[in-house]
Design an enzyme around this catalytic site. Structure first.
Site, PDB file in Angstrom:
ATOM      1  N   GLY A 111     -12.434  27.945 -37.475  1.00 46.00           N
ATOM      2  CA  GLY A 111     -12.700  28.257 -38.874  1.00 46.00           C
ATOM      3  C   GLY A 111     -11.521  28.121 -39.800  1.00 46.00           C
ATOM      4  N   LEU A 112     -10.357  28.675 -39.437  1.00 44.26           N
ATOM      5  CA  LEU A 112      -9.201  28.629 -40.321  1.00 44.26           C
ATOM      6  C   LEU A 112      -8.756  27.201 -40.555  1.00 44.26           C
ATOM      7  CD1 LEU A 112      -6.981  29.995 -41.927  1.00 44.26           C
ATOM      8  CD2 LEU A 112      -5.678  30.254 -39.801  1.00 44.26           C
ATOM      9  N   ASP A 142     -16.523  33.108 -34.133  1.00 42.04           N
ATOM     10  CA  ASP A 142     -17.535  32.812 -35.144  1.00 42.04           C
ATOM     11  C   ASP A 142     -18.498  31.769 -34.582  1.00 42.04           C
ATOM     12  OD1 ASP A 142     -19.030  32.055 -37.317  1.00 42.04           O
ATOM     13  OD2 ASP A 142     -17.364  32.127 -38.720  1.00 42.04           O
ATOM     14  N   ASP A 154       0.801  -1.227   0.000  1.00 42.08           N
ATOM     15  CA  ASP A 154       0.000   0.000   0.000  1.00 42.08           C
ATOM     16  C   ASP A 154       0.831   1.272   0.000  1.00 42.08           C
ATOM     17  OD1 ASP A 154      -2.325  -1.354  -0.163  1.00 42.08           O
ATOM     18  OD2 ASP A 154      -3.008  -0.994   1.884  1.00 42.08           O
TER      19      ASP A 154
END
EC number: 1.3.7.7
Length: 506
Positions: free
Chosen positions: A414-415, A279, A36
Protein backbone atom coordinates in the site's frame (compact mmCIF):
# COMPACT_ATOMS: atom_id res chain seq x y z
CA UNK A 1 17.04 -34.36 -29.75
CA UNK A 2 15.99 -30.94 -28.50
CA UNK A 3 18.58 -28.18 -28.27
CA UNK A 4 18.04 -25.74 -25.44
CA UNK A 5 19.74 -22.94 -23.57
CA UNK A 6 18.40 -24.09 -20.19
CA UNK A 7 17.51 -27.36 -18.52
CA UNK A 8 15.62 -27.76 -15.26
CA UNK A 9 17.39 -31.01 -14.42
CA UNK A 10 20.80 -32.39 -15.25
CA UNK A 11 21.47 -35.98 -16.32
CA UNK A 12 20.91 -38.71 -13.72
CA UNK A 13 24.57 -38.95 -12.70
CA UNK A 14 24.20 -35.41 -11.26
CA UNK A 15 21.51 -36.81 -8.97
CA UNK A 16 23.91 -39.57 -7.92
CA UNK A 17 26.51 -36.90 -7.17
CA UNK A 18 24.01 -35.05 -4.96
CA UNK A 19 23.58 -38.18 -2.85
CA UNK A 20 27.32 -38.94 -2.73
CA UNK A 21 28.19 -35.34 -1.83
CA UNK A 22 25.62 -35.38 0.97
CA UNK A 23 27.07 -38.49 2.62
CA UNK A 24 30.25 -39.28 4.53
CA UNK A 25 32.47 -42.27 3.82
CA UNK A 26 30.97 -42.87 0.37
CA UNK A 27 32.90 -42.41 -2.90
CA UNK A 28 31.58 -42.22 -6.46
CA UNK A 29 33.74 -43.43 -9.34
CA UNK A 30 32.28 -41.96 -12.51
CA UNK A 31 33.30 -43.13 -15.97
CA UNK A 32 33.19 -39.81 -17.79
CA UNK A 33 35.09 -37.70 -20.33
CA UNK A 34 37.19 -34.75 -19.31
CA UNK A 35 34.42 -32.23 -19.97
CA UNK A 36 32.01 -33.79 -17.47
CA UNK A 37 34.03 -32.55 -14.51
CA UNK A 38 32.00 -29.33 -14.79
CA UNK A 39 29.58 -30.91 -12.31
CA UNK A 40 31.90 -30.05 -9.41
CA UNK A 41 31.04 -26.39 -9.94
CA UNK A 42 27.39 -27.02 -9.12
CA UNK A 43 28.44 -27.79 -5.56
CA UNK A 44 31.40 -25.47 -5.02
CA UNK A 45 29.92 -22.43 -6.80
CA UNK A 46 26.14 -22.61 -6.32
CA UNK A 47 26.02 -24.33 -2.93
CA UNK A 48 29.35 -22.77 -1.87
CA UNK A 49 30.67 -25.99 -0.37
CA UNK A 50 34.16 -25.81 1.09
CA UNK A 51 35.19 -29.12 -0.51
CA UNK A 52 34.77 -30.93 -3.80
CA UNK A 53 32.19 -33.70 -4.00
CA UNK A 54 33.64 -37.20 -3.36
CA UNK A 55 33.81 -38.13 -7.02
CA UNK A 56 36.66 -39.61 -9.06
CA UNK A 57 36.35 -39.16 -12.82
CA UNK A 58 38.11 -41.37 -15.33
CA UNK A 59 38.42 -38.23 -17.53
CA UNK A 60 39.13 -40.05 -20.78
CA UNK A 61 39.89 -37.90 -23.80
CA UNK A 62 39.34 -38.32 -27.52
CA UNK A 63 42.73 -39.94 -28.03
CA UNK A 64 41.83 -42.60 -25.43
CA UNK A 65 38.90 -43.89 -27.45
CA UNK A 66 41.24 -45.88 -29.67
CA UNK A 67 42.71 -47.62 -26.62
CA UNK A 68 41.22 -49.53 -23.69
CA UNK A 69 38.90 -47.15 -21.82
CA UNK A 70 37.82 -50.02 -19.58
CA UNK A 71 41.35 -50.20 -18.22
CA UNK A 72 41.14 -46.48 -17.44
CA UNK A 73 38.09 -47.11 -15.29
CA UNK A 74 39.67 -50.02 -13.42
CA UNK A 75 42.75 -47.96 -12.65
CA UNK A 76 40.66 -44.97 -11.49
CA UNK A 77 38.56 -47.16 -9.17
CA UNK A 78 41.60 -48.85 -7.62
CA UNK A 79 43.36 -45.52 -7.09
CA UNK A 80 40.21 -43.97 -5.57
CA UNK A 81 39.98 -46.76 -3.01
CA UNK A 82 43.69 -46.56 -2.18
CA UNK A 83 43.55 -42.79 -1.72
CA UNK A 84 40.22 -42.19 0.03
CA UNK A 85 39.57 -45.51 1.81
CA UNK A 86 35.77 -45.11 1.73
CA UNK A 87 33.34 -47.35 3.61
CA UNK A 88 31.49 -48.02 0.35
CA UNK A 89 31.74 -47.09 -3.31
CA UNK A 90 29.21 -46.42 -6.04
CA UNK A 91 30.20 -46.76 -9.69
CA UNK A 92 28.53 -45.62 -12.87
CA UNK A 93 28.86 -43.85 -16.19
CA UNK A 94 27.98 -40.35 -17.33
CA UNK A 95 25.72 -39.73 -20.30
CA UNK A 96 28.70 -39.58 -22.68
CA UNK A 97 30.51 -42.63 -21.29
CA UNK A 98 27.29 -44.64 -21.44
CA UNK A 99 27.76 -44.82 -25.20
CA UNK A 100 31.04 -46.77 -24.74
CA UNK A 101 29.27 -49.71 -23.04
CA UNK A 102 32.28 -50.39 -20.79
CA UNK A 103 30.18 -51.91 -17.95
CA UNK A 104 31.54 -50.09 -14.87
CA UNK A 105 29.66 -52.50 -12.59
CA UNK A 106 31.40 -55.58 -13.94
CA UNK A 107 34.78 -53.87 -14.03
CA UNK A 108 34.50 -52.77 -10.39
CA UNK A 109 33.36 -56.23 -9.33
CA UNK A 110 36.42 -57.73 -11.01
CA UNK A 111 38.70 -55.56 -8.86
CA UNK A 112 37.60 -57.43 -5.72
CA UNK A 113 37.71 -54.38 -3.45
CA UNK A 114 37.20 -55.16 0.27
CA UNK A 115 34.23 -52.78 0.59
CA UNK A 116 30.67 -52.80 -0.75
CA UNK A 117 30.62 -51.61 -4.37
CA UNK A 118 27.14 -50.60 -5.51
CA UNK A 119 26.64 -50.35 -9.29
CA UNK A 120 24.32 -47.67 -10.65
CA UNK A 121 22.39 -48.19 -13.85
CA UNK A 122 21.26 -44.65 -14.70
CA UNK A 123 19.88 -44.42 -18.27
CA UNK A 124 21.00 -40.92 -19.16
CA UNK A 125 18.89 -40.63 -22.29
CA UNK A 126 15.61 -41.62 -20.65
CA UNK A 127 15.86 -40.23 -17.10
CA UNK A 128 17.04 -37.09 -15.35
CA UNK A 129 18.58 -35.71 -12.17
CA UNK A 130 15.88 -36.23 -9.53
CA UNK A 131 15.27 -39.77 -10.71
CA UNK A 132 19.02 -40.37 -10.56
CA UNK A 133 19.12 -39.17 -6.94
CA UNK A 134 16.14 -41.37 -6.05
CA UNK A 135 17.58 -44.44 -7.76
CA UNK A 136 21.00 -43.93 -6.15
CA UNK A 137 19.55 -43.60 -2.66
CA UNK A 138 17.30 -46.61 -3.23
CA UNK A 139 20.26 -48.74 -4.39
CA UNK A 140 22.32 -47.68 -1.38
CA UNK A 141 19.50 -48.48 1.05
CA UNK A 142 18.80 -51.81 -0.62
CA UNK A 143 22.47 -52.81 -0.50
CA UNK A 144 23.37 -51.52 2.95
CA UNK A 145 20.25 -51.51 5.14
CA UNK A 146 20.78 -55.11 6.19
CA UNK A 147 18.20 -57.80 6.93
CA UNK A 148 15.06 -56.99 8.92
CA UNK A 149 15.52 -57.25 12.66
CA UNK A 150 13.07 -57.42 15.54
CA UNK A 151 12.57 -54.07 17.22
CA UNK A 152 11.91 -53.87 20.96
CA UNK A 153 8.65 -52.34 22.15
CA UNK A 154 9.19 -48.72 23.16
CA UNK A 155 7.00 -46.14 24.84
CA UNK A 156 8.04 -43.57 22.22
CA UNK A 157 8.83 -44.90 18.76
CA UNK A 158 11.86 -43.56 16.85
CA UNK A 159 12.14 -42.47 13.24
CA UNK A 160 14.53 -41.97 10.34
CA UNK A 161 14.49 -38.74 8.32
CA UNK A 162 14.89 -39.48 4.61
CA UNK A 163 15.38 -37.22 1.60
CA UNK A 164 17.69 -34.23 2.19
CA UNK A 165 20.65 -34.12 -0.22
CA UNK A 166 23.38 -31.80 -1.33
CA UNK A 167 22.24 -29.11 -3.78
CA UNK A 168 18.64 -29.46 -2.62
CA UNK A 169 16.54 -26.34 -2.16
CA UNK A 170 17.01 -25.26 1.49
CA UNK A 171 17.49 -28.91 2.52
CA UNK A 172 20.04 -28.07 5.22
CA UNK A 173 17.77 -25.49 6.84
CA UNK A 174 14.64 -27.63 6.45
CA UNK A 175 16.35 -30.51 8.22
CA UNK A 176 17.23 -28.28 11.16
CA UNK A 177 13.60 -27.16 11.51
CA UNK A 178 12.19 -30.67 11.26
CA UNK A 179 14.64 -32.00 13.84
CA UNK A 180 13.60 -29.22 16.21
CA UNK A 181 9.94 -30.18 15.74
CA UNK A 182 10.72 -33.83 16.45
CA UNK A 183 12.81 -32.87 19.49
CA UNK A 184 9.93 -30.80 20.87
CA UNK A 185 7.64 -33.79 20.38
CA UNK A 186 10.15 -36.03 22.15
CA UNK A 187 10.61 -38.32 19.13
CA UNK A 188 14.13 -39.82 18.85
CA UNK A 189 15.79 -39.58 15.43
CA UNK A 190 17.69 -42.73 14.53
CA UNK A 191 19.32 -41.81 11.18
CA UNK A 192 19.15 -38.85 8.81
CA UNK A 193 19.96 -39.85 5.23
CA UNK A 194 21.43 -39.13 2.77
CA UNK A 195 22.55 -35.78 4.25
CA UNK A 196 25.26 -36.38 6.84
CA UNK A 197 24.90 -40.17 6.85
CA UNK A 198 27.61 -42.77 6.29
CA UNK A 199 27.23 -46.28 4.85
CA UNK A 200 27.44 -47.56 8.44
CA UNK A 201 24.48 -45.34 9.33
CA UNK A 202 22.44 -46.82 6.48
CA UNK A 203 23.01 -50.24 8.04
CA UNK A 204 21.11 -48.93 11.12
CA UNK A 205 18.02 -47.76 9.23
CA UNK A 206 16.07 -50.84 10.31
CA UNK A 207 16.38 -49.92 13.99
CA UNK A 208 13.77 -47.14 13.65
CA UNK A 209 10.03 -47.71 13.93
CA UNK A 210 8.98 -45.47 11.05
CA UNK A 211 10.37 -43.11 8.43
CA UNK A 212 9.77 -39.43 7.73
CA UNK A 213 10.04 -38.62 4.02
CA UNK A 214 10.78 -34.93 3.51
CA UNK A 215 11.37 -35.00 -0.25
CA UNK A 216 9.51 -37.77 -2.11
CA UNK A 217 11.47 -37.04 -5.29
CA UNK A 218 14.54 -38.49 -3.55
CA UNK A 219 13.30 -40.78 -0.79
CA UNK A 220 9.92 -42.27 -1.75
CA UNK A 221 11.38 -45.35 -3.48
CA UNK A 222 13.71 -46.08 -0.54
CA UNK A 223 10.88 -45.57 1.98
CA UNK A 224 8.62 -47.95 0.06
CA UNK A 225 11.42 -50.54 0.06
CA UNK A 226 11.88 -50.20 3.83
CA UNK A 227 8.12 -50.46 4.33
CA UNK A 228 8.04 -53.76 2.41
CA UNK A 229 11.16 -55.35 3.86
CA UNK A 230 11.51 -53.83 7.34
CA UNK A 231 7.83 -53.16 8.14
CA UNK A 232 8.52 -49.45 8.59
CA UNK A 233 5.56 -47.21 7.70
CA UNK A 234 6.40 -43.72 6.53
CA UNK A 235 4.98 -40.22 6.83
CA UNK A 236 5.10 -38.30 3.56
CA UNK A 237 3.78 -34.84 4.41
CA UNK A 238 6.02 -31.95 3.44
CA UNK A 239 5.63 -29.50 6.37
CA UNK A 240 5.66 -26.38 4.17
CA UNK A 241 3.23 -23.76 5.44
CA UNK A 242 1.36 -23.59 8.74
CA UNK A 243 -1.43 -25.99 7.80
CA UNK A 244 0.93 -28.63 6.39
CA UNK A 245 3.21 -28.31 9.42
CA UNK A 246 0.27 -28.90 11.75
CA UNK A 247 -0.72 -31.96 9.71
CA UNK A 248 2.89 -33.17 9.79
CA UNK A 249 3.11 -32.78 13.58
CA UNK A 250 -0.14 -34.69 14.07
CA UNK A 251 0.96 -37.48 11.69
CA UNK A 252 4.40 -38.09 13.22
CA UNK A 253 2.97 -37.81 16.73
CA UNK A 254 0.42 -40.49 15.89
CA UNK A 255 3.16 -42.77 14.51
CA UNK A 256 5.39 -42.21 17.55
CA UNK A 257 2.62 -42.45 20.13
CA UNK A 258 3.08 -38.97 21.61
CA UNK A 259 0.78 -36.01 22.24
CA UNK A 260 1.09 -33.22 19.63
CA UNK A 261 -0.97 -30.69 21.63
CA UNK A 262 1.92 -28.91 23.42
CA UNK A 263 3.75 -28.26 20.15
CA UNK A 264 0.61 -27.15 18.31
CA UNK A 265 -0.31 -24.82 21.17
CA UNK A 266 3.04 -23.06 20.93
CA UNK A 267 3.73 -23.12 17.21
CA UNK A 268 5.18 -19.61 17.07
CA UNK A 269 4.45 -18.88 13.40
CA UNK A 270 3.62 -15.30 12.50
CA UNK A 271 2.23 -16.16 9.06
CA UNK A 272 -1.46 -16.52 10.05
CA UNK A 273 -1.65 -13.15 11.80
CA UNK A 274 0.50 -11.37 9.22
CA UNK A 275 -1.69 -12.70 6.43
CA UNK A 276 -4.83 -11.45 8.21
CA UNK A 277 -3.34 -8.08 9.13
CA UNK A 278 -2.04 -7.11 5.69
CA UNK A 279 -4.46 -4.86 3.81
CA UNK A 280 -6.50 -7.30 1.74
CA UNK A 281 -6.43 -4.91 -1.23
CA UNK A 282 -2.76 -5.70 -1.66
CA UNK A 283 -2.79 -9.42 -0.85
CA UNK A 284 -6.13 -11.14 -1.29
CA UNK A 285 -6.89 -12.14 -4.85
CA UNK A 286 -3.41 -11.54 -6.26
CA UNK A 287 -2.97 -13.74 -9.33
CA UNK A 288 -0.08 -16.18 -8.84
CA UNK A 289 1.59 -18.71 -11.17
CA UNK A 290 3.54 -21.56 -9.52
CA UNK A 291 6.14 -23.80 -11.18
CA UNK A 292 8.86 -26.03 -9.74
CA UNK A 293 9.52 -29.55 -8.51
CA UNK A 294 6.38 -31.33 -7.37
CA UNK A 295 6.93 -31.09 -3.61
CA UNK A 296 7.64 -27.36 -3.56
CA UNK A 297 5.19 -26.38 -6.30
CA UNK A 298 2.21 -28.13 -4.70
CA UNK A 299 3.12 -26.82 -1.25
CA UNK A 300 3.59 -23.25 -2.51
CA UNK A 301 0.25 -23.38 -4.32
CA UNK A 302 -1.52 -24.49 -1.13
CA UNK A 303 0.15 -21.84 1.01
CA UNK A 304 -0.54 -19.11 -1.54
CA UNK A 305 -4.24 -19.92 -1.82
CA UNK A 306 -5.28 -21.32 1.57
CA UNK A 307 -3.04 -19.24 3.84
CA UNK A 308 -2.44 -15.98 1.97
CA UNK A 309 -5.58 -15.64 -0.12
CA UNK A 310 -3.90 -15.49 -3.53
CA UNK A 311 -5.72 -16.65 -6.65
CA UNK A 312 -3.90 -19.51 -8.40
CA UNK A 313 -3.89 -18.99 -12.18
CA UNK A 314 -1.25 -21.57 -13.13
CA UNK A 315 0.50 -24.59 -11.65
CA UNK A 316 3.12 -26.82 -13.18
CA UNK A 317 6.20 -28.95 -12.76
CA UNK A 318 9.18 -30.16 -14.75
CA UNK A 319 9.21 -33.48 -12.83
CA UNK A 320 7.28 -35.92 -15.00
CA UNK A 321 7.62 -38.72 -12.41
CA UNK A 322 5.40 -36.68 -10.06
CA UNK A 323 3.01 -35.27 -12.64
CA UNK A 324 0.02 -37.05 -11.08
CA UNK A 325 0.29 -35.17 -7.78
CA UNK A 326 0.60 -31.83 -9.54
CA UNK A 327 -2.32 -32.56 -11.87
CA UNK A 328 -4.53 -33.49 -8.93
CA UNK A 329 -3.66 -30.26 -7.13
CA UNK A 330 -4.27 -28.20 -10.27
CA UNK A 331 -7.65 -29.86 -10.84
CA UNK A 332 -8.64 -28.96 -7.27
CA UNK A 333 -8.21 -25.31 -8.31
CA UNK A 334 -10.01 -25.73 -11.63
CA UNK A 335 -6.77 -25.61 -13.64
CA UNK A 336 -4.90 -27.82 -16.07
CA UNK A 337 -1.37 -28.51 -14.85
CA UNK A 338 1.59 -27.65 -17.03
CA UNK A 339 3.98 -30.63 -17.06
CA UNK A 340 6.97 -29.64 -19.16
CA UNK A 341 10.72 -29.19 -18.96
CA UNK A 342 10.69 -26.73 -21.88
CA UNK A 343 11.26 -23.27 -20.43
CA UNK A 344 9.80 -21.67 -23.57
CA UNK A 345 6.49 -23.46 -22.95
CA UNK A 346 6.60 -22.26 -19.35
CA UNK A 347 7.21 -18.68 -20.47
CA UNK A 348 4.30 -18.90 -22.91
CA UNK A 349 2.00 -20.20 -20.16
CA UNK A 350 3.04 -17.44 -17.75
CA UNK A 351 2.49 -14.75 -20.37
CA UNK A 352 -0.96 -16.15 -21.19
CA UNK A 353 -2.01 -16.37 -17.52
CA UNK A 354 -0.98 -12.74 -16.83
CA UNK A 355 -0.16 -13.31 -13.14
CA UNK A 356 0.82 -10.59 -10.69
CA UNK A 357 3.38 -12.88 -9.03
CA UNK A 358 5.42 -15.86 -10.21
CA UNK A 359 6.70 -18.52 -7.81
CA UNK A 360 9.22 -20.76 -9.50
CA UNK A 361 12.83 -21.68 -10.11
CA UNK A 362 15.83 -19.69 -11.24
CA UNK A 363 14.50 -19.89 -14.81
CA UNK A 364 11.15 -18.38 -13.83
CA UNK A 365 13.08 -15.52 -12.26
CA UNK A 366 14.50 -14.73 -15.70
CA UNK A 367 11.14 -15.23 -17.41
CA UNK A 368 9.35 -12.96 -14.94
CA UNK A 369 12.02 -10.30 -15.33
CA UNK A 370 11.51 -10.29 -19.10
CA UNK A 371 7.74 -10.02 -18.61
CA UNK A 372 7.99 -7.38 -15.88
CA UNK A 373 6.32 -9.55 -13.22
CA UNK A 374 7.48 -9.91 -9.59
CA UNK A 375 8.97 -13.33 -8.84
CA UNK A 376 10.18 -15.41 -5.89
CA UNK A 377 12.24 -18.61 -6.13
CA UNK A 378 10.67 -21.49 -4.19
CA UNK A 379 12.24 -24.55 -5.83
CA UNK A 380 15.41 -25.95 -7.35
CA UNK A 381 17.09 -25.40 -9.73
CA UNK A 382 18.36 -22.30 -8.00
CA UNK A 383 21.33 -19.96 -8.19
CA UNK A 384 23.83 -18.87 -5.58
CA UNK A 385 21.59 -16.10 -4.15
CA UNK A 386 19.06 -18.79 -3.21
CA UNK A 387 21.59 -20.48 -0.91
CA UNK A 388 21.74 -17.81 1.81
CA UNK A 389 24.28 -17.81 4.61
CA UNK A 390 21.46 -17.19 7.12
CA UNK A 391 19.00 -19.79 8.36
CA UNK A 392 16.17 -19.69 5.82
CA UNK A 393 14.04 -22.86 5.85
CA UNK A 394 10.79 -23.48 4.04
CA UNK A 395 9.62 -26.26 6.36
CA UNK A 396 8.25 -25.96 9.86
CA UNK A 397 6.69 -22.98 11.58
CA UNK A 398 9.79 -20.84 11.08
CA UNK A 399 9.76 -21.90 7.44
CA UNK A 400 6.21 -20.54 7.21
CA UNK A 401 7.53 -17.16 8.38
CA UNK A 402 10.26 -17.27 5.74
CA UNK A 403 7.72 -18.30 3.12
CA UNK A 404 5.44 -15.38 3.99
CA UNK A 405 8.32 -12.95 3.44
CA UNK A 406 9.32 -14.74 0.24
CA UNK A 407 5.84 -14.55 -1.28
CA UNK A 408 4.79 -11.10 -0.09
CA UNK A 409 7.91 -8.96 -0.38
CA UNK A 410 8.05 -8.96 -4.22
CA UNK A 411 4.55 -7.45 -4.32
CA UNK A 412 3.84 -3.73 -4.29
CA UNK A 413 2.22 -2.90 -0.99
CA UNK A 414 0.00 0.00 0.00
CA UNK A 415 2.59 2.62 0.96
CA UNK A 416 4.63 2.03 -2.17
CA UNK A 417 1.59 2.40 -4.41
CA UNK A 418 0.53 5.52 -2.48
CA UNK A 419 3.94 7.10 -3.07
CA UNK A 420 3.77 6.27 -6.76
CA UNK A 421 0.36 7.94 -6.95
CA UNK A 422 1.73 11.03 -5.19
CA UNK A 423 4.64 11.42 -7.60
CA UNK A 424 2.98 10.09 -10.74
CA UNK A 425 3.13 13.43 -12.56
CA UNK A 426 6.48 14.55 -11.14
CA UNK A 427 8.94 15.18 -14.03
CA UNK A 428 11.77 13.41 -12.20
CA UNK A 429 10.17 10.66 -10.14
CA UNK A 430 7.22 9.32 -12.18
CA UNK A 431 7.25 5.62 -13.05
CA UNK A 432 8.06 6.22 -16.71
CA UNK A 433 11.70 6.96 -15.95
CA UNK A 434 14.47 5.13 -14.18
CA UNK A 435 15.69 6.38 -10.78
CA UNK A 436 17.31 9.80 -11.07
CA UNK A 437 20.65 8.57 -9.80
CA UNK A 438 20.79 6.25 -12.82
CA UNK A 439 20.48 9.11 -15.27
CA UNK A 440 16.74 9.17 -15.75
CA UNK A 441 16.73 6.95 -18.81
CA UNK A 442 13.37 5.61 -19.88
CA UNK A 443 12.11 2.46 -18.21
CA UNK A 444 11.86 -0.52 -20.53
CA UNK A 445 8.26 -1.42 -19.75
CA UNK A 446 6.86 -4.63 -21.24
CA UNK A 447 5.05 -3.73 -24.42
CA UNK A 448 1.47 -4.78 -24.89
CA UNK A 449 0.93 -7.58 -27.38
CA UNK A 450 0.35 -6.29 -30.93
CA UNK A 451 -3.28 -6.24 -31.96
CA UNK A 452 -4.64 -6.81 -35.45
CA UNK A 453 -6.49 -3.48 -35.54
CA UNK A 454 -5.45 -0.13 -34.14
CA UNK A 455 -7.64 1.34 -31.42
CA UNK A 456 -7.85 5.00 -30.46
CA UNK A 457 -7.53 6.00 -26.81
CA UNK A 458 -9.02 9.25 -25.59
CA UNK A 459 -6.55 11.51 -23.77
CA UNK A 460 -8.58 11.24 -20.57
CA UNK A 461 -8.57 7.43 -20.82
CA UNK A 462 -4.78 7.36 -21.28
CA UNK A 463 -4.42 9.59 -18.24
CA UNK A 464 -6.69 7.33 -16.20
CA UNK A 465 -4.76 4.25 -17.36
CA UNK A 466 -1.57 5.74 -15.92
CA UNK A 467 -3.17 5.58 -12.48
CA UNK A 468 -3.06 1.78 -12.73
CA UNK A 469 0.14 0.36 -11.11
CA UNK A 470 2.74 -0.21 -13.79
CA UNK A 471 3.11 -3.95 -13.11
CA UNK A 472 -0.53 -4.63 -14.13
CA UNK A 473 -0.93 -1.74 -16.57
CA UNK A 474 -0.20 -3.94 -19.56
CA UNK A 475 -2.91 -6.35 -18.50
CA UNK A 476 -5.41 -3.50 -17.99
CA UNK A 477 -4.61 -2.07 -21.42
CA UNK A 478 -4.94 -5.41 -23.22
CA UNK A 479 -8.22 -6.26 -21.43
CA UNK A 480 -9.69 -2.85 -22.25
CA UNK A 481 -8.70 -3.09 -25.92
CA UNK A 482 -10.11 -6.60 -26.12
CA UNK A 483 -13.37 -5.34 -24.55
CA UNK A 484 -13.56 -2.46 -27.04
CA UNK A 485 -12.74 -4.66 -30.04
CA UNK A 486 -15.40 -7.23 -29.13
CA UNK A 487 -17.97 -4.41 -29.04
CA UNK A 488 -16.64 -2.54 -32.10
CA UNK A 489 -16.08 0.64 -30.10
CA UNK A 490 -14.19 3.21 -32.21
CA UNK A 491 -12.86 5.19 -29.22
CA UNK A 492 -11.73 4.03 -25.79
CA UNK A 493 -12.97 6.46 -23.16
CA UNK A 494 -12.72 6.52 -19.38
CA UNK A 495 -16.12 4.84 -19.27
CA UNK A 496 -14.85 2.07 -21.56
CA UNK A 497 -11.89 1.53 -19.25
CA UNK A 498 -14.09 1.07 -16.19
CA UNK A 499 -16.67 -1.00 -18.08
CA UNK A 500 -13.87 -3.35 -19.14
CA UNK A 501 -12.60 -3.55 -15.57
CA UNK A 502 -16.07 -4.47 -14.32
CA UNK A 503 -16.50 -7.01 -17.10
CA UNK A 504 -13.26 -8.89 -16.45
CA UNK A 505 -13.66 -8.74 -12.66
CA UNK A 506 -16.77 -10.91 -12.69
Amino acid sequence: MQLTLWTYEGPPHIGAMRVAAAMNGLHYVLHAPQGDTYADLLFTMIERRDSRPPVTYTTFQARDLGADTAELFKRAAAEAYARFRPQAMIVGASCTAELLQDDPAGLARALGLPIPVIPLDLPAYQRKENWGASETFYRLVRALAGPPAARPARAVRSCNILGPTALGFRNRDDLREVRQLLDRLGIPVNVVAPLGASPADLARLGEADFNVVLYPEVARAAAQFLERTHRQPFVEIAPIGVRATRAFVEAVAARAGVDPAPVLADEGSRLPWYARSVDSTYLTGKRVFVFGDATHAVAAARVATAELGFALVGLGTYAREFAREVREEAEAHGLTALVSDDYLAVEEAIAAAQPELVLGTQMERHIAKRLGIPCAVISAPMHVQDVPARHAPQMGFEGANVLFDTLVHPLMMGLEEHLLAMFRDDPEFHDGVAPSHLGGTARDLPAAAPQPAALVWAIEAERELKKVPFFVRGKARSNTERFARERSLPLITVETLYDAKAHFSR
